[in-house]
Write a protein that holds these residues in place. Structure first.
Motif, PDB file in Angstrom:
ATOM      1  N   VAL A 184     -56.963  21.718  15.659  1.00 26.55           N
ATOM      2  CA  VAL A 184     -58.275  22.256  15.050  1.00 26.55           C
ATOM      3  C   VAL A 184     -58.671  21.123  13.903  1.00 26.55           C
ATOM      4  CG1 VAL A 184     -59.005  24.255  13.213  1.00 26.55           C
ATOM      5  CG2 VAL A 184     -57.358  24.602  15.507  1.00 26.55           C
ATOM      6  N   VAL A 185     -59.884  20.898  13.739  1.00 21.47           N
ATOM      7  CA  VAL A 185     -60.390  19.949  12.866  1.00 21.47           C
ATOM      8  C   VAL A 185     -60.431  20.717  11.421  1.00 21.47           C
ATOM      9  CG1 VAL A 185     -62.408  18.542  12.003  1.00 21.47           C
ATOM     10  CG2 VAL A 185     -61.701  18.712  14.420  1.00 21.47           C
ATOM     11  N   CYS A 186     -59.937  19.946  10.297  1.00 21.72           N
ATOM     12  CA  CYS A 186     -60.218  20.498   8.952  1.00 21.72           C
ATOM     13  C   CYS A 186     -60.674  19.339   8.086  1.00 21.72           C
ATOM     14  CB  CYS A 186     -58.836  21.001   8.632  1.00 21.72           C
ATOM     15  SG  CYS A 186     -57.470  19.897   8.591  1.00 21.72           S
ATOM     16  N   SER A 187     -60.872  19.830   6.892  1.00 15.33           N
ATOM     17  CA  SER A 187     -61.326  18.551   5.926  1.00 15.33           C
ATOM     18  C   SER A 187     -60.329  17.759   5.209  1.00 15.33           C
ATOM     19  CB  SER A 187     -62.014  19.128   4.672  1.00 15.33           C
ATOM     20  OG  SER A 187     -61.364  19.998   4.099  1.00 15.33           O
ATOM     21  N   LEU A 193     -53.425  23.137   4.343  1.00 17.12           N
ATOM     22  CA  LEU A 193     -52.243  23.973   3.757  1.00 17.12           C
ATOM     23  C   LEU A 193     -52.835  25.390   3.220  1.00 17.12           C
ATOM     24  CD1 LEU A 193     -50.635  21.510   1.376  1.00 17.12           C
ATOM     25  CD2 LEU A 193     -49.716  22.665   3.455  1.00 17.12           C
ATOM     26  N   ARG A 194     -54.327  25.455   2.794  1.00 16.31           N
ATOM     27  CA  ARG A 194     -54.894  26.559   2.557  1.00 16.31           C
ATOM     28  C   ARG A 194     -54.791  27.488   3.891  1.00 16.31           C
ATOM     29  NH1 ARG A 194     -58.384  23.311  -0.775  1.00 16.31           N
ATOM     30  NH2 ARG A 194     -57.991  23.908  -2.977  1.00 16.31           N
ATOM     31  N   LEU A 195     -55.022  27.007   5.090  1.00 14.38           N
ATOM     32  CA  LEU A 195     -55.187  27.605   6.289  1.00 14.38           C
ATOM     33  C   LEU A 195     -53.758  28.121   6.581  1.00 14.38           C
ATOM     34  CD1 LEU A 195     -57.774  25.316   8.272  1.00 14.38           C
ATOM     35  CD2 LEU A 195     -58.269  27.739   7.417  1.00 14.38           C
ATOM     36  N   MET A 196     -52.864  27.258   6.637  1.00  5.39           N
ATOM     37  CA  MET A 196     -51.550  27.412   6.789  1.00  5.39           C
ATOM     38  C   MET A 196     -50.965  28.864   5.949  1.00  5.39           C
ATOM     39  SD  MET A 196     -51.096  26.506   9.627  1.00  5.39           S
ATOM     40  CE  MET A 196     -49.491  27.262   9.782  1.00  5.39           C
ATOM     41  N   ALA A 197     -51.300  28.769   4.737  1.00  8.55           N
ATOM     42  CA  ALA A 197     -50.935  29.788   3.675  1.00  8.55           C
ATOM     43  C   ALA A 197     -51.570  30.827   4.017  1.00  8.55           C
ATOM     44  CB  ALA A 197     -51.324  29.539   2.106  1.00  8.55           C
ATOM     45  N   VAL A 329     -52.512  19.873  14.512  1.00  9.77           N
ATOM     46  CA  VAL A 329     -52.057  20.130  15.869  1.00  9.77           C
ATOM     47  C   VAL A 329     -51.039  21.300  15.733  1.00  9.77           C
ATOM     48  CG1 VAL A 329     -50.633  19.024  17.596  1.00  9.77           C
ATOM     49  CG2 VAL A 329     -52.134  17.375  15.946  1.00  9.77           C
ATOM     50  N   LEU A 330     -51.369  22.346  16.440  1.00 11.51           N
ATOM     51  CA  LEU A 330     -50.762  23.719  16.082  1.00 11.51           C
ATOM     52  C   LEU A 330     -49.995  24.137  17.344  1.00 11.51           C
ATOM     53  CD1 LEU A 330     -54.124  25.356  14.815  1.00 11.51           C
ATOM     54  CD2 LEU A 330     -52.130  24.965  13.583  1.00 11.51           C
ATOM     55  N   PRO A 331     -48.887  24.925  16.969  1.00 12.08           N
ATOM     56  CA  PRO A 331     -48.364  25.655  18.150  1.00 12.08           C
ATOM     57  C   PRO A 331     -49.349  26.545  18.721  1.00 12.08           C
ATOM     58  CG  PRO A 331     -46.974  25.700  15.999  1.00 12.08           C
ATOM     59  CD  PRO A 331     -48.305  25.262  15.897  1.00 12.08           C
ATOM     60  N   ASP A 336     -55.637  30.697  17.460  1.00 14.98           N
ATOM     61  CA  ASP A 336     -56.449  31.615  17.201  1.00 14.98           C
ATOM     62  C   ASP A 336     -56.653  32.163  15.611  1.00 14.98           C
ATOM     63  OD1 ASP A 336     -57.502  31.434  19.710  1.00 14.98           O
ATOM     64  OD2 ASP A 336     -56.322  33.243  20.432  1.00 14.98           O
ATOM     65  N   ASP A 337     -55.505  32.375  15.179  1.00  7.39           N
ATOM     66  CA  ASP A 337     -55.419  32.862  13.943  1.00  7.39           C
ATOM     67  C   ASP A 337     -55.853  31.697  12.713  1.00  7.39           C
ATOM     68  OD1 ASP A 337     -54.174  35.170  14.594  1.00  7.39           O
ATOM     69  OD2 ASP A 337     -52.033  34.553  14.258  1.00  7.39           O
ATOM     70  N   VAL A 338     -55.637  30.627  13.006  1.00  6.91           N
ATOM     71  CA  VAL A 338     -56.275  29.376  12.099  1.00  6.91           C
ATOM     72  C   VAL A 338     -57.749  29.487  12.116  1.00  6.91           C
ATOM     73  CG1 VAL A 338     -56.107  26.948  11.787  1.00  6.91           C
ATOM     74  CG2 VAL A 338     -54.125  28.322  12.094  1.00  6.91           C
ATOM     75  N   VAL A 339     -58.067  29.376  13.524  1.00  7.76           N
ATOM     76  CA  VAL A 339     -59.746  29.374  13.655  1.00  7.76           C
ATOM     77  C   VAL A 339     -60.331  30.623  13.063  1.00  7.76           C
ATOM     78  CG1 VAL A 339     -61.463  29.645  15.537  1.00  7.76           C
ATOM     79  CG2 VAL A 339     -59.499  28.214  15.568  1.00  7.76           C
ATOM     80  N   ALA A 340     -59.740  31.693  13.087  1.00  5.19           N
ATOM     81  CA  ALA A 340     -60.234  33.022  12.629  1.00  5.19           C
ATOM     82  C   ALA A 340     -60.178  32.860  10.868  1.00  5.19           C
ATOM     83  CB  ALA A 340     -59.449  34.224  12.847  1.00  5.19           C
ATOM     84  N   ALA A 341     -59.285  32.104  10.493  1.00  8.53           N
ATOM     85  CA  ALA A 341     -58.954  32.106   8.893  1.00  8.53           C
ATOM     86  C   ALA A 341     -60.102  31.070   8.543  1.00  8.53           C
ATOM     87  CB  ALA A 341     -57.614  31.315   8.562  1.00  8.53           C
ATOM     88  N   LYS A 342     -60.364  30.105   9.389  1.00 10.13           N
ATOM     89  CA  LYS A 342     -61.603  28.922   9.016  1.00 10.13           C
ATOM     90  C   LYS A 342     -63.034  29.605   8.948  1.00 10.13           C
ATOM     91  CE  LYS A 342     -62.406  24.591  10.079  1.00 10.13           C
ATOM     92  NZ  LYS A 342     -62.854  23.470  10.796  1.00 10.13           N
ATOM     93  N   GLY A 343     -63.251  30.666   9.830  1.00  4.55           N
ATOM     94  CA  GLY A 343     -64.509  31.295   9.821  1.00  4.55           C
ATOM     95  C   GLY A 343     -65.133  31.211  10.877  1.00  4.55           C
TER      96      GLY A 343
END
Length: 481
Positions: A184-187, A193-197, A329-331, A336-343
């Protein structure tokens, strides 16, 4: 040594960019020293404004009646000190960042500069090293080949082209086991860290972090309701055997930040065992994994267990922090949870820059740039080590086998004084204490000498422009005990 008898000289040469230059060549010293003093005085007073072009050294030497090498050496030293800049095609000019120092009535010594002349604060590469030509070529190719949907609402996972390029690159260079679906691409690291939190911050609400690390990351996690617990660091990295009841641990295993050194192989295996047995997560900040000099590359901990380790990377150290492109690079179970947290839409990283980076990697330009910068950083690191060996032999340099910074270990109780002395030299540099966790106990423990509580400087040797690096090292050495 002697005194130049000429009280002043007017320079007016067809080769001097049409400028008249008034210099007062008075006082004791060699011809080079007197000339340098006259130029510095002209800059300090504001008479030689930032950007002013100086005559070619051959012209100035002829007008002053002194040797060409004398003028060339004076120019070179003033460039190294940051007073002048020299670029092919534009000649020698007064540096833009040098501001005149206003005299203070009754003051016998120069006032402390309001802005540092030199910068050895870690955290970013030299902006002038950005590969503009190669990046522009990739941008042209990427935009020409871009599908129409690249200019519509962005996919929060990131462009497929970039995720595919990253999967191949990370597998080849960092030993990462993944596929494009798990990236998942992030900035950047902070965004990750915000997404993982948001996704994994529940449960105990406690995460372990290394006893030395970025205060910004700790503050970010605290802002998300996560309490950080310091994990002691020694010469083998974080002491992961002391992990307690925490939901996750944030590590810099390739090159511990900022003290240096990779996480010992036994500890790499141990932290993965901890994650498997407790259900915890390992967050691996791979902030400068490409830059190693005196040892074989250390692979990612993620390769030991892709289902328990989240690898975070970005181009902030290798290219530029302004690109705002990073990756996770995610388990599989967290994607899906990280993508949902991104918007629902990509709000952080430009699709066109993602496509450009994908081409930059796929074309081999990224590998070439990293190799070039690795050689440049190694050369700068060697200059630092050589200068310290000659001028501050009592100072030990640590953490230099990889990365973009070094740690200078100082005598106990001297760190704050040295940072202050550096500021008076016009040098911005940070103390090791700036990175220490506020809850970290000082002293030694468990039979290992910890780095906790030790005095030192964190020196970012990748940061300064090339023409100011020599001056920055001189200022550093003058500040050291």
């Amino acid at each position: 040594m002697g005194c130049i008898s000429v009280a002043e000289a007017w320079v007016n040469s067809a080769e001097s960019l049409g400028a008249d230059l008034h210099l007062e060549l008075t006082g004791p010293g060699s011809r080079r020293a007197v000339l340098m003093r006259a130029l510095r005085d002209g800059i300090r007073s504001g008479r030689l404004a930032p950007g002013t072009g100086l005559p070619p050294y051959r012209s100035l030497a002829a007008d002053l009646g002194i040797a060409r090498n004398t003028v060339a050496d004076a120019y070179a030293e003033l460039v190294a000190e940051g007073w002048l800049t020299a670029r092919q095609g534009s000649g020698t000019r007064v540096a833009q960042q040098v501001a005149p120092v206003a005299p203070v009535r009754g003051q016998r010594t120069p006032a402390r500069p309001t802005r540092p002349t030199y910068d050895l604060v870690q955290g970013q590469p030299d902006p002038s090293a950005f590969p503009r030509g190669a990046w522009l070529a990739s941008a042209r190719r990427a935009l020409t080949a871009a599908p129409h949907d690249a200019f519509g609402p962005g996919d929060p996972r990131g462009r497929a082209e970039l995720r595919e390029a990253l999967a191949g690159y990370l597998a080849r260079v960092r030993g990462v086991r993944t596929n494009p679906r798990r990236i998942v691409v992030c900035s950047g690291a902070a965004h990750a860290l915000r997404l993982m939190a948001a996704v994994a911050g529940g449960g105990s609400g406690r995460w372990a972090v290394e006893s030395y690390g970025l205060p910004y990351h700790r503050a970010l996690l605290a802002g998300e309701g996560i309490r950080t617990v310091p994990l002691a660091v020694d010469e083998h990295g974080a002491r992961v055997g002391e992990l307690g009841a925490v939901g996750a641990v944030l590590l810099t295993p390739a090159h511990q930040f900022p003290t240096g050194g990779p996480l010992h192989p036994e500890r790499r295996a141990a932290v993965v065992d901890w994650a498997r047995s407790t259900g915890g997560l390992v967050l691996e900040d791979d902030y400068d994994g490409e830059f190693r000099y005196d040892r074989q590359p250390v692979g990612a901990v993620q390769s030991l267990d892709p289902d328990r380790v989240v690898l975070v990377g970005s181009v902030s150290k290798s290219l530029s922090p302004t690109l705002r492109i990073g990756w996770m690079v995610l388990p599989e179970q967290l994607v899906d949870d990280v993508v949902a947290a991104k918007g629902e839409r990509e709000q952080w990283s430009s699709a066109t820059e993602q496509l450009t980076l994908a081409d930059f990697i796929a074309s081999g330009a990224y590998d070439r740039h990293v190799r070039t910068m690795r050689q440049r950083h190694r050369r700068r690191r060697d200059q630092l080590v050589s200068a310290l060996a000659e001028r501050a032999p009592r100072v030990r340099v640590a953490g230099i086998a990889a990365g973009l910074h070094a740690v200078l270990e100082l005598p106990a109780g001297t760190e704050r004084a040295v940072v202050k002395a550096a500021a008076w030299q016009g040098l911005a540099v940070e103390g090791l204490a700036d990175y220490r966790h506020p809850d970290c106990p000082a002293g030694e423990g468990a039979g290992h000498r910890e780095r906790d509580g030790r005095d030192g400087l964190v020196v970012g040797y990748a940061t300064p422009p090339e023409h100011t690096y020599g001056g920055a090292l001189d200022a550093l050495c003058r500040a050291l005990p």
